[in-house]
Design a protein around this motif. Structure first.
Motif, mmCIF file in Angstrom:
data_model
loop_
_atom_site.group_PDB
_atom_site.id
_atom_site.type_symbol
_atom_site.label_atom_id
_atom_site.label_comp_id
_atom_site.label_asym_id
_atom_site.label_seq_id
_atom_site.Cartn_x
_atom_site.Cartn_y
_atom_site.Cartn_z
ATOM 1 N N ARG A 88 25.541 -36.577 25.474
ATOM 2 C CA ARG A 88 25.894 -37.913 25.712
ATOM 3 C C ARG A 88 24.607 -38.879 25.674
ATOM 4 N NH1 ARG A 88 30.942 -39.180 26.088
ATOM 5 N NH2 ARG A 88 30.442 -40.880 27.525
ATOM 6 N N GLY A 89 23.546 -38.397 25.324
ATOM 7 C CA GLY A 89 22.279 -39.307 25.252
ATOM 8 C C GLY A 89 21.830 -39.715 26.728
ATOM 9 N N LEU A 90 22.243 -38.962 27.741
ATOM 10 C CA LEU A 90 21.733 -39.298 28.869
ATOM 11 C C LEU A 90 20.274 -38.553 29.426
ATOM 12 C CD1 LEU A 90 25.082 -39.198 30.549
ATOM 13 C CD2 LEU A 90 23.603 -41.251 29.993
ATOM 14 N N THR A 91 19.765 -37.816 28.575
ATOM 15 C CA THR A 91 18.615 -37.015 28.716
ATOM 16 C C THR A 91 18.060 -36.679 27.370
ATOM 17 O OG1 THR A 91 17.507 -35.353 29.887
ATOM 18 C CG2 THR A 91 19.303 -34.631 29.041
ATOM 19 N N SER A 92 16.565 -36.594 27.218
ATOM 20 C CA SER A 92 16.065 -36.225 26.031
ATOM 21 C C SER A 92 16.412 -35.084 25.714
ATOM 22 C CB SER A 92 14.564 -36.812 26.269
ATOM 23 O OG SER A 92 13.905 -35.769 26.846
#
Length: 118
Positions: A88-92
């Motif tokens: 979800r692009g919420l952590t790298s």
């Protein structure tokens, strides 16, 4: 300052360190108003160290092994949550890879520790 037996366990020390890192991610999720993700990550993060700590007070090897199994399963839950957060692009990807490696190492150490109880 009082010291509990679990504080000397390397698996607890690793679990508490990983949980602290997961809490940092959860704090960032809350800033984005993603409260459910943050709550789930904190709960699963605490489950690892909580179960190791709780089992250290057990009086039987069988009970001890059951709590270790719960802690071990929590490493998988945390891995799953982190994979979803990355999707979800919420952590790298860098954080994902590092934390998955830490969780895998912890899981392996818990498994090894369990084997000593048999």
């Amino acid at each position: 300052m009082a010291k509990f037996r679990f504080q000397d366990l390397i698996i607890w020390q690793l679990a508490i360190q990983i949980a602290d890192e997961l809490f940092n991610i959860a704090d960032e999720l809350e800033k984005k108003r993603l409260y459910r993700f943050a709550e789930q990550l904190r709960g699963a993060g605490m489950s690892m160290s909580n179960n190791i700590a709780e089992e250290s007070g057990s009086s039987s090897k069988k009970e001890f092994a059951q709590f270790l199994n719960i802690a071990r399963r929590s490493t998988f839950e945390n891995a799953n949550i982190l994979i979803l957060l990355a999707k979800r692009g919420l952590t790298s990807e860098v954080d994902l890879d590092r934390l998955l490696n830490e969780l895998d190492a912890l899981c392996r150490q818990i498994t090894s520790f369990q084997k000593t109880l048999k």
